[in-house]
Design a protein around this motif. Structure first.
Motif, PDB file in Angstrom:
ATOM      1  N   ILE A 141       1.912  27.278   4.406  1.00 35.31           N
ATOM      2  CA  ILE A 141       2.900  28.344   4.508  1.00 35.31           C
ATOM      3  C   ILE A 141       3.251  28.623   5.967  1.00 35.31           C
ATOM      4  CG2 ILE A 141       3.387  30.753   3.975  1.00 35.31           C
ATOM      5  CD1 ILE A 141       3.343  28.880   1.555  1.00 35.31           C
ATOM      6  N   ALA A 142       2.241  28.587   6.851  1.00 36.47           N
ATOM      7  CA  ALA A 142       2.505  28.775   8.276  1.00 36.47           C
ATOM      8  C   ALA A 142       3.376  27.645   8.822  1.00 36.47           C
ATOM      9  CB  ALA A 142       1.193  28.846   9.044  1.00 36.47           C
ATOM     10  N   TYR A 143       3.122  26.417   8.366  1.00 35.57           N
ATOM     11  CA  TYR A 143       3.933  25.267   8.781  1.00 35.57           C
ATOM     12  C   TYR A 143       5.395  25.490   8.407  1.00 35.57           C
ATOM     13  CZ  TYR A 143       5.573  20.393   8.989  1.00 35.57           C
ATOM     14  OH  TYR A 143       6.284  19.249   9.258  1.00 35.57           O
ATOM     15  N   LEU A 144       5.645  25.911   7.172  1.00 34.46           N
ATOM     16  CA  LEU A 144       7.014  26.143   6.718  1.00 34.46           C
ATOM     17  C   LEU A 144       7.659  27.281   7.503  1.00 34.46           C
ATOM     18  CD1 LEU A 144       6.619  25.811   2.839  1.00 34.46           C
ATOM     19  CD2 LEU A 144       7.786  24.228   4.377  1.00 34.46           C
ATOM     20  N   ALA A 145       6.908  28.357   7.760  1.00 34.10           N
ATOM     21  CA  ALA A 145       7.459  29.490   8.496  1.00 34.10           C
ATOM     22  C   ALA A 145       7.851  29.102   9.915  1.00 34.10           C
ATOM     23  CB  ALA A 145       6.437  30.637   8.532  1.00 34.10           C
ATOM     24  N   GLU A 146       7.149  28.130  10.500  1.00 33.43           N
ATOM     25  CA  GLU A 146       7.440  27.698  11.866  1.00 33.43           C
ATOM     26  C   GLU A 146       8.563  26.672  11.942  1.00 33.43           C
ATOM     27  OE1 GLU A 146       2.957  28.144  13.808  1.00 33.43           O
ATOM     28  OE2 GLU A 146       3.626  26.235  12.980  1.00 33.43           O
ATOM     29  N   GLU A 147       8.660  25.808  10.951  1.00 36.71           N
ATOM     30  CA  GLU A 147       9.551  24.653  11.052  1.00 36.71           C
ATOM     31  C   GLU A 147      10.896  24.836  10.346  1.00 36.71           C
ATOM     32  OE1 GLU A 147       8.626  22.070  13.008  1.00 36.71           O
ATOM     33  OE2 GLU A 147       6.821  23.228  13.394  1.00 36.71           O
ATOM     34  N   VAL A 148      10.974  25.690   9.330  1.00 30.52           N
ATOM     35  CA  VAL A 148      12.174  25.802   8.503  1.00 30.52           C
ATOM     36  C   VAL A 148      12.934  27.074   8.860  1.00 30.52           C
ATOM     37  CG1 VAL A 148      13.047  25.965   6.130  1.00 30.52           C
ATOM     38  CG2 VAL A 148      11.075  24.510   6.651  1.00 30.52           C
ATOM     39  N   HIS A 149      14.260  26.977   8.906  1.00 29.38           N
ATOM     40  CA  HIS A 149      15.109  28.126   9.220  1.00 29.38           C
ATOM     41  C   HIS A 149      14.992  29.180   8.125  1.00 29.38           C
ATOM     42  CE1 HIS A 149      18.623  30.555  10.240  1.00 29.38           C
ATOM     43  NE2 HIS A 149      18.624  29.955  11.414  1.00 29.38           N
ATOM     44  N   PRO A 150      15.024  30.475   8.501  1.00 31.91           N
ATOM     45  CA  PRO A 150      14.921  31.533   7.490  1.00 31.91           C
ATOM     46  C   PRO A 150      15.929  31.423   6.351  1.00 31.91           C
ATOM     47  CG  PRO A 150      14.665  32.479   9.666  1.00 31.91           C
ATOM     48  CD  PRO A 150      15.002  31.019   9.872  1.00 31.91           C
ATOM     49  N   ARG A 151      17.103  30.840   6.613  1.00 28.88           N
ATOM     50  CA  ARG A 151      18.089  30.694   5.540  1.00 28.88           C
ATOM     51  C   ARG A 151      17.629  29.738   4.449  1.00 28.88           C
ATOM     52  NH1 ARG A 151      22.024  30.826   9.856  1.00 28.88           N
ATOM     53  NH2 ARG A 151      21.869  28.561  10.025  1.00 28.88           N
ATOM     54  N   SER A 152      16.673  28.859   4.778  1.00 35.45           N
ATOM     55  CA  SER A 152      16.206  27.851   3.824  1.00 35.45           C
ATOM     56  C   SER A 152      14.742  28.012   3.447  1.00 35.45           C
ATOM     57  CB  SER A 152      16.416  26.446   4.425  1.00 35.45           C
ATOM     58  OG  SER A 152      17.757  26.242   4.792  1.00 35.45           O
ATOM     59  N   ILE A 153      14.078  29.042   3.986  1.00 38.30           N
ATOM     60  CA  ILE A 153      12.639  29.167   3.768  1.00 38.30           C
ATOM     61  C   ILE A 153      12.302  29.460   2.311  1.00 38.30           C
ATOM     62  CG2 ILE A 153      12.576  31.631   4.330  1.00 38.30           C
ATOM     63  CD1 ILE A 153       9.901  29.031   5.237  1.00 38.30           C
ATOM     64  N   GLY A 154      13.162  30.213   1.616  1.00 33.72           N
ATOM     65  CA  GLY A 154      12.887  30.522   0.216  1.00 33.72           C
ATOM     66  C   GLY A 154      12.879  29.276  -0.649  1.00 33.72           C
ATOM     67  N   LEU A 155      13.860  28.391  -0.435  1.00 34.61           N
ATOM     68  CA  LEU A 155      13.917  27.146  -1.199  1.00 34.61           C
ATOM     69  C   LEU A 155      12.740  26.247  -0.849  1.00 34.61           C
ATOM     70  CD1 LEU A 155      15.290  25.155  -3.107  1.00 34.61           C
ATOM     71  CD2 LEU A 155      16.736  24.417  -1.193  1.00 34.61           C
ATOM     72  N   ALA A 156      12.432  26.115   0.444  1.00 34.57           N
ATOM     73  CA  ALA A 156      11.323  25.253   0.864  1.00 34.57           C
ATOM     74  C   ALA A 156       9.996  25.739   0.292  1.00 34.57           C
ATOM     75  CB  ALA A 156      11.251  25.195   2.391  1.00 34.57           C
ATOM     76  N   THR A 157       9.776  27.041   0.356  1.00 31.42           N
ATOM     77  CA  THR A 157       8.541  27.595  -0.209  1.00 31.42           C
ATOM     78  C   THR A 157       8.518  27.432  -1.717  1.00 31.42           C
ATOM     79  OG1 THR A 157       8.515  29.228   1.579  1.00 31.42           O
ATOM     80  CG2 THR A 157       7.062  29.636  -0.300  1.00 31.42           C
ATOM     81  N   GLY A 158       9.678  27.629  -2.345  1.00 30.65           N
ATOM     82  CA  GLY A 158       9.764  27.446  -3.793  1.00 30.65           C
ATOM     83  C   GLY A 158       9.429  26.033  -4.218  1.00 30.65           C
ATOM     84  N   LEU A 159       9.864  25.046  -3.427  1.00 32.90           N
ATOM     85  CA  LEU A 159       9.544  23.652  -3.746  1.00 32.90           C
ATOM     86  C   LEU A 159       8.047  23.387  -3.584  1.00 32.90           C
ATOM     87  CD1 LEU A 159      12.613  21.905  -2.077  1.00 32.90           C
ATOM     88  CD2 LEU A 159      12.092  21.979  -4.522  1.00 32.90           C
ATOM     89  N   TYR A 160       7.448  23.999  -2.575  1.00 31.89           N
ATOM     90  CA  TYR A 160       5.997  23.869  -2.407  1.00 31.89           C
ATOM     91  C   TYR A 160       5.259  24.471  -3.602  1.00 31.89           C
ATOM     92  CZ  TYR A 160       1.329  25.123  -0.697  1.00 31.89           C
ATOM     93  OH  TYR A 160      -0.021  25.314  -0.576  1.00 31.89           O
ATOM     94  N   ILE A 161       5.689  25.652  -4.027  1.00 29.65           N
ATOM     95  CA  ILE A 161       5.069  26.289  -5.186  1.00 29.65           C
ATOM     96  C   ILE A 161       5.350  25.476  -6.454  1.00 29.65           C
ATOM     97  CG2 ILE A 161       4.910  28.406  -6.557  1.00 29.65           C
ATOM     98  CD1 ILE A 161       3.804  28.632  -3.727  1.00 29.65           C
ATOM     99  N   SER A 162       6.516  24.817  -6.516  1.00 30.56           N
ATOM    100  CA  SER A 162       6.802  23.930  -7.645  1.00 30.56           C
ATOM    101  C   SER A 162       5.799  22.785  -7.710  1.00 30.56           C
ATOM    102  CB  SER A 162       8.225  23.355  -7.524  1.00 30.56           C
ATOM    103  OG  SER A 162       9.193  24.353  -7.699  1.00 30.56           O
ATOM    104  N   GLY A 163       5.424  22.275  -6.540  1.00 31.07           N
ATOM    105  CA  GLY A 163       4.383  21.252  -6.511  1.00 31.07           C
ATOM    106  C   GLY A 163       3.069  21.793  -7.047  1.00 31.07           C
ATOM    107  N   ASN A 164       2.772  23.059  -6.714  1.00 26.17           N
ATOM    108  CA  ASN A 164       1.595  23.701  -7.301  1.00 26.17           C
ATOM    109  C   ASN A 164       1.680  23.681  -8.821  1.00 26.17           C
ATOM    110  OD1 ASN A 164       0.712  24.323  -4.724  1.00 26.17           O
ATOM    111  ND2 ASN A 164       1.290  26.474  -4.822  1.00 26.17           N
ATOM    112  N   ALA A 165       2.874  24.019  -9.327  1.00 26.40           N
ATOM    113  CA  ALA A 165       3.054  24.074 -10.777  1.00 26.40           C
ATOM    114  C   ALA A 165       2.889  22.702 -11.414  1.00 26.40           C
ATOM    115  CB  ALA A 165       4.436  24.644 -11.101  1.00 26.40           C
ATOM    116  N   LEU A 166       3.491  21.678 -10.784  1.00 27.34           N
ATOM    117  CA  LEU A 166       3.370  20.331 -11.340  1.00 27.34           C
ATOM    118  C   LEU A 166       1.926  19.857 -11.282  1.00 27.34           C
ATOM    119  CD1 LEU A 166       4.718  17.864 -12.544  1.00 27.34           C
ATOM    120  CD2 LEU A 166       5.179  17.032 -10.224  1.00 27.34           C
TER     121      LEU A 166
END
Length: 417
Positions: A141-166
């Motif tokens: 989560i810290a990696y995403l917060a540092e590397e991804v723009h706030p406009r795209s952070i929700g989608l990027a985090t959602g995809l990470y959580i989707s991997g959790n789900a899969l």
């Protein structure tokens, strides 16, 4: 903000920056999404693959449901405490090295635990596996917060959580089906292999951090970072919501197998394991709801997911396969939607020491799942399935109240966006 503070992350403005932040639609965003998606698969596959085996453990080892649940609860609690240390280590040694070491170590321990000669050794290996896993979610989560723009952070985090789900689905369904035909030892080794394969893809796809700046590891600064986050009202409510949501979610998944295999419904272990395929709902929910929250606001969407969970709990009381499956699907939909929003919200609300903020949220989530997951076993023994549903519903009503309070908080000023 002093550069000596553990976890402090100063983000320069994207405009004119030498190293721009990653936005959706770019090749780098695709690479990060694939990598963290695989990281999520590995984490939840290795942590939760034993969940459909709990009734089998009860049978083979002659233990109660609450005792069997320790195969989930102990590694979850170990992971919770491990994230607090791992977040500090990631500030000094980097995000990617910690995540890589974490996923490979946990996959190896999964193989070893398949050879455990008795219940006590098995629990010890599972606890060590939880500690090994801690580095991945703490740094991701810290990696995403540092590397991804706030406009795209929700989608990027959602995809990470989707991997959790899969990963959760693959581990639960795969282990459940394999246990129908082979021993739990072989099934567990198979899950270790799946974790290893996703770890390889993760390492190949994830790029090195571009905005990470190592910080000197100082205990005083580390404690100060935790205290700062715990004093912030919004973060504090998000941490408590994490305890309640993950605790209720894991409790449902821990004991739904006992419900499905009870004389009232009467499914075999293999068919009961197939029910965990409703995790597919979580894969879609995480990315889509995370993206929706980017557009409409997290405060407007978060609490709605809790309402969906409560509806699912009501359906699960029906004495039928339909009730169990429909209730589990709605609970999964609501949980992963809320969890994706909360993860991104923590990253945005923490103005400094983002890795520590993420680790506190994860500590709350996994600590809550470890404690409530075992309490649910005692409730099942004393009050049956209705008691388990009542316990989870109480947690979700409290989380709903927190969500409504969060919706009235003003956003904090951010250095980016």
């Amino acid at each position: 903000m002093s550069s000596s503070v553990i976890g402090s992350v100063t983000l320069p403005a994207p405009a004119g920056a030498a190293t721009p932040y990653i936005e959706r639609g770019t090749p780098d965003f695709l690479r990060i999404s694939i990598a963290l998606f695989c990281a999520g698969i590995a984490t939840f596959t290795l942590l939760y693959c034993v969940q459909p085996m709990l009734p089998v453990f009860s049978r083979d080892f002659g233990i109660s449901a609450a005792q069997a649940s320790l195969a989930i609860s102990l590694p979850s609690i170990a992971l919770a405490f491990g994230t607090l240390v791992a977040s500090a280590l990631s500030e000094s040694f980097g995000r990617k090295p910690l995540m890589v070491g974490s996923v490979f170590a946990s996959a190896g321990l999964t193989f070893v635990s398949a050879l455990a000669p008795n219940w006590e050794v098995f629990l010890l290996l599972r606890t060590l596996q939880g500690l090994a896993l801690a580095g991945l979610p703490a740094a991701a989560i810290a990696y995403l917060a540092e590397e991804v723009h706030p406009r795209s952070i929700g989608l990027a985090t959602g995809l990470y959580i989707s991997g959790n789900a899969l990963g959760g689905m693959a581990g639960r369904v795969g282990a459940g089906v394999l246990t129908e035909f082979v021993s739990w030892h072989v099934a567990l080794a198979g899950m270790g292999l799946l974790g290893l394969l996703t770890a390889v893809v993760f390492v190949m796809a994830l790029r090195q951090s571009r905005h990470f700046k190592p910080r000197e590891l100082r205990l005083g600064s580390l404690v100060q970072g935790f205290v700062t986050h715990l004093r912030e009202p919004g973060l504090r409510m998000l941490f408590i919501a994490g305890v309640l949501m993950m605790g209720g979610f894991v409790t449902m998944y821990n004991y739904i197998g006992y419900r499905l295999m009870s004389p009232e419904i009467g499914l075999s272990p293999g068919l009961a394991g197939m029910v965990y395929s409703v995790y597919l709902v979580g894969i879609v929910a995480s990315a889509s709801i995370g993206s929706l929250a980017d557009r409409l606001g997290r405060a407007r969407i978060f609490w709605m997911n809790i309402v969906v969970i409560l509806v699912g709990l009501g359906l699960s009381l029906l004495p039928s396969v339909f009730g169990a499956v429909a209730g589990l699907a709605l609970l999964t939909l609501g949980f992963f939607g809320a969890h994706a929003i909360a993860n991104a919200w923590v990253g945005r609300r923490a103005l400094q020491a983002k890795a520590q903020a993420a680790s506190l949220y994860l500590f709350a989530c996994y600590g809550g799942s470890g404690v409530l997951g075992t309490v649910g076993g005692w409730v099942l023994s004393g009050w049956g399935w209705a008691g388990v549903v009542g316990l989870i519903a109480t947690c979700m009503v409290a989380a709903l109240a927190l969500g409504l309070r969060l919706s009235r908080l003003k956003p904090l000023a951010q250095p980016v966006g």
